[in-house]
Design an enzyme around this catalytic site. Structure first.
Site, PDB file in Angstrom:
ATOM      1  N   ASN A 186      -8.670  -6.934  -1.325  1.00  0.00           N
ATOM      2  CA  ASN A 186      -8.572  -8.368  -1.019  1.00  0.00           C
ATOM      3  C   ASN A 186      -9.918  -8.970  -0.614  1.00  0.00           C
ATOM      4  O   ASN A 186      -9.995  -9.974   0.073  1.00  0.00           O
ATOM      5  CB  ASN A 186      -7.487  -8.599   0.041  1.00  0.00           C
ATOM      6  CG  ASN A 186      -7.746  -7.791   1.295  1.00  0.00           C
ATOM      7  OD1 ASN A 186      -8.808  -7.203   1.454  1.00  0.00           O
ATOM      8  ND2 ASN A 186      -6.791  -7.778   2.203  1.00  0.00           N
TER       9      ASN A 186
ATOM     10  N   HIS B 239     -13.028  -8.917   4.723  1.00  0.00           N
ATOM     11  CA  HIS B 239     -12.472  -8.724   6.065  1.00  0.00           C
ATOM     12  C   HIS B 239     -13.026  -9.812   6.972  1.00  0.00           C
ATOM     13  O   HIS B 239     -14.177 -10.222   6.814  1.00  0.00           O
ATOM     14  CB  HIS B 239     -12.892  -7.360   6.628  1.00  0.00           C
ATOM     15  CG  HIS B 239     -12.650  -7.254   8.104  1.00  0.00           C
ATOM     16  ND1 HIS B 239     -11.431  -6.893   8.629  1.00  0.00           N
ATOM     17  CD2 HIS B 239     -13.456  -7.525   9.174  1.00  0.00           C
ATOM     18  CE1 HIS B 239     -11.508  -6.930   9.951  1.00  0.00           C
ATOM     19  NE2 HIS B 239     -12.728  -7.314  10.315  1.00  0.00           N
TER      20      HIS B 239
ATOM     21  N   TYR C 189     -11.387   0.249  11.752  1.00  0.00           N
ATOM     22  CA  TYR C 189      -9.950   0.066  11.499  1.00  0.00           C
ATOM     23  C   TYR C 189      -9.108   0.941  12.439  1.00  0.00           C
ATOM     24  O   TYR C 189      -8.061   1.459  12.023  1.00  0.00           O
ATOM     25  CB  TYR C 189      -9.634   0.404  10.043  1.00  0.00           C
ATOM     26  CG  TYR C 189      -9.992  -0.695   9.051  1.00  0.00           C
ATOM     27  CD1 TYR C 189      -9.478  -1.994   9.181  1.00  0.00           C
ATOM     28  CD2 TYR C 189     -10.821  -0.433   7.958  1.00  0.00           C
ATOM     29  CE1 TYR C 189      -9.785  -2.988   8.263  1.00  0.00           C
ATOM     30  CE2 TYR C 189     -11.138  -1.440   7.031  1.00  0.00           C
ATOM     31  CZ  TYR C 189     -10.608  -2.701   7.189  1.00  0.00           C
ATOM     32  OH  TYR C 189     -10.908  -3.698   6.273  1.00  0.00           O
TER      33      TYR C 189
ATOM     34  N   LYS D 110     -16.038  -6.635   0.971  1.00  0.00           N
ATOM     35  CA  LYS D 110     -15.639  -5.250   0.738  1.00  0.00           C
ATOM     36  C   LYS D 110     -16.173  -4.738  -0.612  1.00  0.00           C
ATOM     37  O   LYS D 110     -16.706  -5.520  -1.408  1.00  0.00           O
ATOM     38  CB  LYS D 110     -14.107  -5.162   0.802  1.00  0.00           C
ATOM     39  CG  LYS D 110     -13.522  -5.587   2.161  1.00  0.00           C
ATOM     40  CD  LYS D 110     -11.999  -5.394   2.187  1.00  0.00           C
ATOM     41  CE  LYS D 110     -11.385  -5.975   3.448  1.00  0.00           C
ATOM     42  NZ  LYS D 110      -9.930  -5.707   3.522  1.00  0.00           N
TER      43      LYS D 110
ATOM     44  N   GLU E  87     -15.999  -5.768  16.916  1.00  0.00           N
ATOM     45  CA  GLU E  87     -16.515  -5.506  15.565  1.00  0.00           C
ATOM     46  C   GLU E  87     -17.992  -5.887  15.444  1.00  0.00           C
ATOM     47  O   GLU E  87     -18.766  -5.195  14.776  1.00  0.00           O
ATOM     48  CB  GLU E  87     -15.671  -6.284  14.539  1.00  0.00           C
ATOM     49  CG  GLU E  87     -14.238  -5.755  14.475  1.00  0.00           C
ATOM     50  CD  GLU E  87     -13.300  -6.629  13.645  1.00  0.00           C
ATOM     51  OE1 GLU E  87     -13.764  -7.618  13.031  1.00  0.00           O
ATOM     52  OE2 GLU E  87     -12.085  -6.327  13.617  1.00  0.00           O
TER      53      GLU E  87
HETATM   54  O1  CDP Z   1      -7.428  -7.680   6.588  1.00  0.00           O
HETATM   55  P1  CDP Z   1      -6.204  -8.214   7.299  1.00  0.00           P
HETATM   56  O2  CDP Z   1      -6.392  -8.373   8.789  1.00  0.00           O
HETATM   57  O3  CDP Z   1      -5.670  -9.461   6.630  1.00  0.00           O
HETATM   58  O4  CDP Z   1      -5.053  -7.125   7.078  1.00  0.00           O
HETATM   59  P2  CDP Z   1      -4.600  -5.837   7.938  1.00  0.00           P
HETATM   60  O5  CDP Z   1      -3.114  -5.822   7.948  1.00  0.00           O
HETATM   61  O6  CDP Z   1      -5.304  -5.786   9.245  1.00  0.00           O
HETATM   62  O7  CDP Z   1      -5.087  -4.628   7.035  1.00  0.00           O
HETATM   63  C1  CDP Z   1      -6.450  -4.272   6.951  1.00  0.00           C
HETATM   64  C2  CDP Z   1      -6.781  -3.993   5.492  1.00  0.00           C
HETATM   65  O8  CDP Z   1      -6.114  -2.833   5.061  1.00  0.00           O
HETATM   66  C3  CDP Z   1      -6.339  -5.070   4.503  1.00  0.00           C
HETATM   67  O9  CDP Z   1      -7.245  -6.154   4.447  1.00  0.00           O
HETATM   68  C4  CDP Z   1      -6.251  -4.297   3.210  1.00  0.00           C
HETATM   69  O10 CDP Z   1      -7.530  -4.154   2.591  1.00  0.00           O
HETATM   70  C5  CDP Z   1      -5.795  -2.912   3.690  1.00  0.00           C
HETATM   71  N1  CDP Z   1      -4.346  -2.656   3.520  1.00  0.00           N
HETATM   72  C6  CDP Z   1      -3.927  -1.674   2.641  1.00  0.00           C
HETATM   73  O11 CDP Z   1      -4.758  -1.035   1.987  1.00  0.00           O
HETATM   74  N2  CDP Z   1      -2.587  -1.412   2.483  1.00  0.00           N
HETATM   75  C7  CDP Z   1      -1.675  -2.082   3.207  1.00  0.00           C
HETATM   76  N3  CDP Z   1      -0.371  -1.803   3.053  1.00  0.00           N
HETATM   77  C8  CDP Z   1      -2.081  -3.084   4.114  1.00  0.00           C
HETATM   78  C9  CDP Z   1      -3.426  -3.358   4.249  1.00  0.00           C
END
Ligand code: CDP
Ligand code: MG
Length: 153
Positions: free
Chosen positions: A112, A115, A49, A9, A126
């Site tokens: 984080n 992805h 997303y 990212k 994807e």
């Molecule tokens: O990436 P991952 O599948 O672990 O997490 P997700 O729950 O699918 O969320 C996608 C991405 O959204 C995360 O990796 C974070 O970068 C972002 N995110 C965020 O900005 N704020 C949140 N409350 C949760 C996730």
């Protein structure tokens, strides 16, 4: 063999961590068969997303993921989808275990670093979004016999 999509990212690019992140996947024995630098547009972010597009935190995520270039990769290996997710650690870097990429390098829920596809269905969707057939360099690694026993393949 499974294929999974990863995205280093904007925070990974800005913090010069892309090389170290990709090294982890190489060190693990995973096979990189696609790699490119792009800037994600808001349209592409909404597509990728889609499951989060209605969440209250989505605008922040879209702003972040479109803020500067990313490096997108296609990774192949036995059980690669679950394995790469495990290597990332929990979504929030503050909760991610030390030894995982997020656990070692991130202190944020949003920033984080990486992805990775969460399921076979997500991976197929994807990969189709980010890689055309001509951008995939499928090849048999010469070191394959040193990576897996024959009955694991
Ligand atoms: O990436 P991952 O599948 O672990 O997490 P997700 O729950 O699918 O969320 C996608 C991405 O959204 C995360 O990796 C974070 O970068 C972002 N995110 C965020 O900005 N704020 C949140 N409350 C949760 C996730
Ligand atoms: Mg997710």
């Amino acid at each position: 063999m499974e294929r999974t999509l990863i995205i280093c990212k904007p925070d990974a690019v800005q913090r010069r961590l892309v090389g170290r992140i990709l090294s982890r996947f190489e060190d693990k024995g995973l096979n990189m068969i696609g790699l490119k630098m792009i800037t994600i547009t808001p349209e592409l972010a909404k597509k990728h997303y889609a499951e989060h597009a209605e969440k209250k935190w989505y605008p922040g995520l879209e702003g972040f993921i479109t803020s500067s270039p990313v490096v997108v990769g296609l990774i192949e290996g036995v059980d690669a989808i679950a394995l790469v997710r495990k290597m990332l650690g929990a979504t929030n870097g503050r909760n991610a275990e030390p030894g995982t990429i997020r656990g070692d390098f991130s202190s944020s829920q949003q920033m984080n670093l990486v992805h990775a596809s969460a399921s076979a269905e997500d991976a197929a969707r994807e990969i189709d979004i980010f890689f055309g057939e001509s951008e995939i360099q499928a090849y048999e690694p010469a070191i394959m016999p040193s990576l897996y026993a024959s009955d694991e393949l």
